[in-house]
Design a protein around this motif. Structure first.
Motif, PDB file in Angstrom:
ATOM      1  N   THR A  47       0.824  -1.196   0.000  1.00 22.84           N
ATOM      2  CA  THR A  47       0.000   0.000   0.000  1.00 22.84           C
ATOM      3  C   THR A  47       0.862   1.252   0.000  1.00 22.84           C
ATOM      4  O   THR A  47       0.623   2.194  -0.758  1.00 22.84           O
ATOM      5  CB  THR A  47      -0.928   0.003   1.237  1.00 22.84           C
ATOM      6  N   GLY A  48       1.885   1.268   0.868  1.00 28.02           N
ATOM      7  CA  GLY A  48       2.786   2.415   0.899  1.00 28.02           C
ATOM      8  C   GLY A  48       3.524   2.600  -0.409  1.00 28.02           C
ATOM      9  O   GLY A  48       3.708   3.722  -0.899  1.00 28.02           O
ATOM     10  N   LEU A  49       3.943   1.477  -1.009  1.00 28.48           N
ATOM     11  CA  LEU A  49       4.701   1.545  -2.252  1.00 28.48           C
ATOM     12  C   LEU A  49       3.831   2.026  -3.412  1.00 28.48           C
ATOM     13  O   LEU A  49       4.209   2.916  -4.175  1.00 28.48           O
ATOM     14  CB  LEU A  49       5.281   0.159  -2.571  1.00 28.48           C
ATOM     15  N   VAL A  50       2.631   1.447  -3.524  1.00 30.83           N
ATOM     16  CA  VAL A  50       1.751   1.774  -4.656  1.00 30.83           C
ATOM     17  C   VAL A  50       1.187   3.183  -4.518  1.00 30.83           C
ATOM     18  O   VAL A  50       1.259   3.991  -5.445  1.00 30.83           O
ATOM     19  CB  VAL A  50       0.606   0.741  -4.750  1.00 30.83           C
ATOM     20  N   PHE A  51       0.620   3.484  -3.340  1.00 27.80           N
ATOM     21  CA  PHE A  51      -0.036   4.781  -3.180  1.00 27.80           C
ATOM     22  C   PHE A  51       0.959   5.906  -2.895  1.00 27.80           C
ATOM     23  O   PHE A  51       0.586   7.075  -2.978  1.00 27.80           O
ATOM     24  CB  PHE A  51      -1.074   4.707  -2.061  1.00 27.80           C
ATOM     25  N   GLY A  52       2.187   5.567  -2.552  1.00 27.22           N
ATOM     26  CA  GLY A  52       3.199   6.603  -2.351  1.00 27.22           C
ATOM     27  C   GLY A  52       3.961   6.954  -3.610  1.00 27.22           C
ATOM     28  O   GLY A  52       4.656   7.974  -3.664  1.00 27.22           O
ATOM     29  N   TYR A  53       3.823   6.105  -4.652  1.00 23.93           N
ATOM     30  CA  TYR A  53       4.636   6.323  -5.845  1.00 23.93           C
ATOM     31  C   TYR A  53       4.226   7.582  -6.604  1.00 23.93           C
ATOM     32  O   TYR A  53       5.086   8.360  -7.042  1.00 23.93           O
ATOM     33  CB  TYR A  53       4.550   5.110  -6.787  1.00 23.93           C
ATOM     34  N   MET A  54       2.927   7.807  -6.770  1.00 23.60           N
ATOM     35  CA  MET A  54       2.496   8.972  -7.544  1.00 23.60           C
ATOM     36  C   MET A  54       2.943  10.287  -6.899  1.00 23.60           C
ATOM     37  O   MET A  54       3.502  11.165  -7.581  1.00 23.60           O
ATOM     38  CB  MET A  54       0.982   8.955  -7.745  1.00 23.60           C
ATOM     39  N   PRO A  55       2.742  10.483  -5.576  1.00 20.03           N
ATOM     40  CA  PRO A  55       3.262  11.707  -4.964  1.00 20.03           C
ATOM     41  C   PRO A  55       4.783  11.812  -5.076  1.00 20.03           C
ATOM     42  O   PRO A  55       5.313  12.908  -5.298  1.00 20.03           O
ATOM     43  CB  PRO A  55       2.831  11.581  -3.496  1.00 20.03           C
ATOM     44  N   ALA A  56       5.490  10.674  -4.920  1.00 20.65           N
ATOM     45  CA  ALA A  56       6.946  10.698  -5.020  1.00 20.65           C
ATOM     46  C   ALA A  56       7.377  11.083  -6.434  1.00 20.65           C
ATOM     47  O   ALA A  56       8.312  11.868  -6.627  1.00 20.65           O
ATOM     48  CB  ALA A  56       7.521   9.330  -4.643  1.00 20.65           C
ATOM     49  N   ARG A  57       6.691  10.542  -7.415  1.00 19.38           N
ATOM     50  CA  ARG A  57       7.002  10.873  -8.806  1.00 19.38           C
ATOM     51  C   ARG A  57       6.703  12.335  -9.097  1.00 19.38           C
ATOM     52  O   ARG A  57       7.471  13.009  -9.806  1.00 19.38           O
ATOM     53  CB  ARG A  57       6.186   9.964  -9.727  1.00 19.38           C
ATOM     54  N   GLN A  58       5.620  12.838  -8.539  1.00 17.62           N
ATOM     55  CA  GLN A  58       5.286  14.247  -8.724  1.00 17.62           C
ATOM     56  C   GLN A  58       6.360  15.134  -8.108  1.00 17.62           C
ATOM     57  O   GLN A  58       6.740  16.161  -8.688  1.00 17.62           O
ATOM     58  CB  GLN A  58       3.933  14.546  -8.095  1.00 17.62           C
ATOM     59  N   ALA A  59       6.861  14.739  -6.938  1.00 19.72           N
ATOM     60  CA  ALA A  59       7.923  15.515  -6.294  1.00 19.72           C
ATOM     61  C   ALA A  59       9.178  15.533  -7.155  1.00 19.72           C
ATOM     62  O   ALA A  59       9.834  16.573  -7.303  1.00 19.72           O
ATOM     63  CB  ALA A  59       8.230  14.925  -4.916  1.00 19.72           C
ATOM     64  N   ALA A  60       9.542  14.385  -7.732  1.00 18.48           N
ATOM     65  CA  ALA A  60      10.757  14.295  -8.531  1.00 18.48           C
ATOM     66  C   ALA A  60      10.670  15.108  -9.815  1.00 18.48           C
ATOM     67  O   ALA A  60      11.704  15.512 -10.358  1.00 18.48           O
ATOM     68  CB  ALA A  60      11.047  12.831  -8.865  1.00 18.48           C
ATOM     69  N   ARG A  61       9.454  15.357 -10.286  1.00 18.04           N
ATOM     70  CA  ARG A  61       9.294  16.058 -11.554  1.00 18.04           C
ATOM     71  C   ARG A  61       9.139  17.564 -11.381  1.00 18.04           C
ATOM     72  O   ARG A  61       8.937  18.289 -12.358  1.00 18.04           O
ATOM     73  CB  ARG A  61       8.071  15.498 -12.293  1.00 18.04           C
ATOM     74  N   LEU A  62       9.243  18.056 -10.148  1.00 22.67           N
ATOM     75  CA  LEU A  62       9.140  19.498  -9.927  1.00 22.67           C
ATOM     76  C   LEU A  62      10.303  20.221 -10.594  1.00 22.67           C
ATOM     77  O   LEU A  62      11.442  19.750 -10.585  1.00 22.67           O
ATOM     78  CB  LEU A  62       9.141  19.804  -8.431  1.00 22.67           C
ATOM     79  N   ASP A  63      10.003  21.380 -11.152  1.00 25.90           N
ATOM     80  CA  ASP A  63      11.054  22.220 -11.717  1.00 25.90           C
ATOM     81  C   ASP A  63      11.890  22.778 -10.571  1.00 25.90           C
ATOM     82  O   ASP A  63      11.357  23.388  -9.637  1.00 25.90           O
ATOM     83  CB  ASP A  63      10.422  23.361 -12.517  1.00 25.90           C
ATOM     84  N   PRO A  64      13.214  22.577 -10.584  1.00 27.45           N
ATOM     85  CA  PRO A  64      14.028  22.994  -9.431  1.00 27.45           C
ATOM     86  C   PRO A  64      13.965  24.489  -9.146  1.00 27.45           C
ATOM     87  O   PRO A  64      13.971  24.905  -7.992  1.00 27.45           O
ATOM     88  CB  PRO A  64      15.440  22.546  -9.814  1.00 27.45           C
ATOM     89  N   VAL A  65      13.897  25.320 -10.185  1.00 29.76           N
ATOM     90  CA  VAL A  65      13.850  26.768  -9.973  1.00 29.76           C
ATOM     91  C   VAL A  65      12.544  27.155  -9.306  1.00 29.76           C
ATOM     92  O   VAL A  65      12.509  27.925  -8.335  1.00 29.76           O
ATOM     93  CB  VAL A  65      14.016  27.509 -11.318  1.00 29.76           C
ATOM     94  N   VAL A  66      11.431  26.593  -9.807  1.00 25.41           N
ATOM     95  CA  VAL A  66      10.121  26.872  -9.215  1.00 25.41           C
ATOM     96  C   VAL A  66      10.080  26.348  -7.782  1.00 25.41           C
ATOM     97  O   VAL A  66       9.560  27.009  -6.876  1.00 25.41           O
ATOM     98  CB  VAL A  66       9.002  26.232 -10.061  1.00 25.41           C
ATOM     99  N   ALA A  67      10.637  25.140  -7.568  1.00 32.80           N
ATOM    100  CA  ALA A  67      10.620  24.540  -6.232  1.00 32.80           C
ATOM    101  C   ALA A  67      11.414  25.376  -5.233  1.00 32.80           C
ATOM    102  O   ALA A  67      10.986  25.574  -4.097  1.00 32.80           O
ATOM    103  CB  ALA A  67      11.178  23.123  -6.298  1.00 32.80           C
ATOM    104  N   LEU A  68      12.568  25.910  -5.659  1.00 34.99           N
ATOM    105  CA  LEU A  68      13.398  26.697  -4.751  1.00 34.99           C
ATOM    106  C   LEU A  68      12.684  27.964  -4.272  1.00 34.99           C
ATOM    107  O   LEU A  68      12.945  28.456  -3.177  1.00 34.99           O
ATOM    108  CB  LEU A  68      14.713  27.072  -5.431  1.00 34.99           C
ATOM    109  N   HIS A  69      11.795  28.480  -5.093  1.00 35.03           N
ATOM    110  CA  HIS A  69      11.054  29.672  -4.703  1.00 35.03           C
ATOM    111  C   HIS A  69       9.783  29.317  -3.939  1.00 35.03           C
ATOM    112  O   HIS A  69       8.976  30.185  -3.602  1.00 35.03           O
ATOM    113  CB  HIS A  69      10.704  30.505  -5.942  1.00 35.03           C
ATOM    114  N   GLY A  70       9.555  27.972  -3.715  1.00 31.71           N
ATOM    115  CA  GLY A  70       8.413  27.539  -2.924  1.00 31.71           C
ATOM    116  C   GLY A  70       7.094  27.724  -3.616  1.00 31.71           C
ATOM    117  O   GLY A  70       6.041  27.764  -2.973  1.00 31.71           O
ATOM    118  N   ALA A  71       7.087  27.783  -4.946  1.00 31.91           N
ATOM    119  CA  ALA A  71       5.839  27.991  -5.684  1.00 31.91           C
ATOM    120  C   ALA A  71       5.099  26.703  -5.849  1.00 31.91           C
ATOM    121  O   ALA A  71       5.663  25.642  -5.789  1.00 31.91           O
ATOM    122  CB  ALA A  71       6.141  28.615  -7.040  1.00 31.91           C
TER     123      ALA A  71
END
Length: 650
Positions: free
Chosen positions: A626-650
């Protein structure tokens, strides 16, 4: 003249142009060359494009047009993992807002680039302590950012920039949030780094700070308007170490998947800081795991009880009955001669004749209609049915056509309610008096013959002559010597009687087959109950996913920091998957303990329950999945964040 470390040609960066948004040009044809070991200040007003240029130079952003070469290699040809390696091994970032992870200590913040580089724990601890000591923070290694002054936080940021070497230090307004004294200290540190051979690129709007650099580049409206050095002939610092590209830079550092100590420690800390939200997230997992364990225990307990009761009649038994009179051969039914022929078969241990029917039975002022069964004296041993009181009739009673009776527990309770010991009492079956000599133990309605406790047992000969007036049996109970040969013996018995009758006017009931069918039914019920319980796990998994999506939104700046310090997409995925799995593991452990506690409570209350190690492991495994399956989409979304946008907390 020497080859530049950094070289950009006609660099352009624009935003917008999507979904009708206007196109905004930030960089407009920037070209420059920076040699190893230079101390360069890029100065300009807010909105001039200097921070965007720094993001491109630090591989946090990609240009829209133009070429960027680092140490002779075109950055545009690098993969995402190779860019992460370059950020980790070549660059160190010092930001105006410090950009430290608030839940980590100073030591842990400094260690972050080395973690992603795969440096051993002891080695990175030693180097981080050395850097912090060099910057005057030896007594602050365990302090978190909110326990440090602005100047101390910025020094932690500088130590982090140097953790993996920091060939190029990119400082974006490093003194903007500091007082003048702390700002002077930071500028002196940057100057010392340049003297030691580091390439320092300072981004500032303050001309006074820019004057501390050895070369000043002024940018205005996305173009360079002034450069105090000749960009066509960079001179490398003699103390600057040459930069060499490895054959496969993306493979530097191990790929631990999906769990490691550093990620687990960070995840546990985040769970602790959000205790109430974590508890609510755990609730679904705990309920799901506990429900699976309890449902399986109850299902297996019920199955075990039913199988024990059915098995008490003997899994080696065959029940054979006449279907009825044949239109072709009137009067034909199962006979005593048939039973003698069956008894002669090699695998037969015993053949028990039975003659049955409903009769009114009276005792004193009570009467009831019940099931009367004439049978042989071997019934208790053949059908594994023990006496509760008194004795059973024997072969002599059978020969003497004795009027003795043994009562089922229900008959004894309802017909003779005024006595605890019915033995020795007299009852009437029809008009014939019978002496009660025993009471059978309780069985329940399990064989399909009606209620086994609602029966009066009498000798077969007595039932034939005095009760039913019929010499031939209604059915027979056949005991097979070897349980493994029940099916073979059933076939042999059927062939024998069919040959004798020249037709199949009988039916055979296989007790072992009935047990198997009942077991299959109970298994199906257990699985169904467990599937219902699994729904709780799914609900818990959805809760984990929702919380992790919220966590990603709340921690975008931390994600940007991790990317800037060299985290690959896989590292970010692993970090957030670890958090999701840690929630599921904690919930799984608590669910197992609570499930066992509930099961033990049921046992104490007399409810049949059988714990299954397989069910417990399956429930715990489901919580991990359950943790692996339901945690993957949020984890993948986090990894795909644009670093510049993420650094500004947007």
């Amino acid at each position: 003249m020497s080859a530049p470390l950094i070289e950009v040609e006609n660099l352009r960066k624009r935003y917008g142009g999507i979904d009708g948004a206007p196109v905004v040009d930030i960089l407009r044809g920037v070209s420059l060359r920076i040699a190893a070991g230079e101390f360069v200040a890029i100065v300009g007003a807010s909105g001039s494009g200097k921070s965007t240029l720094m993001n491109v130079l630090g591989c946090l952003d990609r240009p829209s047009e133009g070429r960027y070469r680092f140490a002779g290699r075109d950055v545009a040809t690098l993969t995402a993992d190779e860019l992460a390696w370059l950020r980790r091994e070549a660059f160190g970032f010092v930001f105006q807002g410090y950009h430290l992870v608030p839940t980590d200590s100073a030591l842990e913040n400094v260690e972050m680039p080395a973690i992603y580089a795969g440096t051993g724990e002891a080695e990175r601890h030693a180097r981080a302590r050395q850097l912090l000591g060099r910057l005057g923070l030896a007594q602050r290694v365990s302090h978190r950012p909110n326990q440090l002054s602005g100047g101390q936080q910025q020094r932690v940021s500088i130590a982090r920039a140097l953790m993996n070497g920091g060939r190029v230090v990119l400082a974006d307004e490093p003194t903007g949030a500091l007082d003048s004294a702390s700002g002077a200290e930071v500028m002196q540190l940057l100057s010392d780094l340049a003297d030691a051979g580091h390439t320092v690129i300072l981004i500032t709007h303050d001309a006074t700070l820019a004057a501390c650099a050895r070369r000043v580049i002024e940018i205005r409206d996305g173009t360079i308007v002034r450069d105090t050095a000749d960009p066509s002939a960079p001179a490398a610092n003699a103390d600057a170490a040459p930069f060499h590209w490895p054959a496969r830079p993306a493979r530097s550092g191990p790929r631990r998947w999906p769990f490691d100590r550093a990620a687990a420690r960070a995840a546990w800390r985040v769970m602790g800081l959000n205790r109430f939200r974590t508890a609510l997230t755990l609730l679904g997992i705990v309920i799901g795991v506990a429900s699976v364990i309890v449902m399986f225990a109850i299902g297996l307990g019920a199955k075990d009880r039913v199988m024990t009761q059915i098995g008490a009649f003997g899994s080696n038994l065959l029940y054979m009955a006449a279907i009825g009179e044949s239109s072709r051969m009137p009067g034909r039914s199962l006979t005593l001669a048939d039973l003698d022929a069956i008894a002669a078969l090699p695998d037969i241990a015993h053949v028990l004749p039975n003659i049955t029917g409903n009769r009114v039975v009276r005792a004193g002022s009570h009467d009831m209609q019940t099931y009367v069964r004439g049978t042989g004296p071997a019934l208790p041993s053949v059908q594994n049915w023990q006496l509760a009181q008194g004795s059973f009739f024997d072969a002599e009673d059978e020969r003497q056509v004795a009027t003795v009776a043994v009562l089922g527990s229900k008959v004894a309770r309802e017909l003779l309610p005024d006595t605890a010991d019915p033995v020795g009492r007299t009852l009437l079956i029809g008009r014939t008096p019978f002496l009660v000599i025993g009471v059978m133990s309780a069985k329940g309605a399990l064989t399909g013959e009606k209620d086994d406790d609602n029966v009066v047992l009498v000798p077969f000969s007595t039932a034939s002559v005095r009760v039913f007036g019929q010499r031939e049996p209604t059915y027979a109970v056949i005991a097979v010597r070897d349980v493994a040969r029940v099916a073979i013996t059933e076939t042999a018995v059927a062939a024998l009687i069919e040959k004798r009758h020249r037709m199949r006017d009988f039916q055979i009931f296989n007790s072992a087959a009935s047990l198997a069918a009942q077991a299959k039914t109970q298994d199906a019920m257990t699985v169904m109950l467990s599937l219902i319980a699994v729904v709780s796990l799914v609900v818990g998994g959805i809760g984990v996913m929702n919380v992790m999506l919220m966590t990603v939104r709340e921690r975008t700046r931390e994600i940007g920091i991790r990317i800037a310090t060299g985290a690959r997409h896989g590292d970010i995925v692993r970090q957030f998957l670890t958090e999701a799995m840690l929630v599921s593991i904690t919930g799984g452990v608590l669910g197992v303990l609570i499930g066992l506690a509930i099961g033990l409570g049921l046992l104490a209350a007399g409810v049949p329950a059988v714990f299954s190690l397989r069910a417990i492991l399956a429930a715990f495994g489901c919580s991990l999945a359950t943790g692996l399956v339901f945690g993957y989409m949020p984890a993948r979304q986090a990894a795909r964040l644009d670093p510049v946008v993420a650094l500004h907390g947007a």
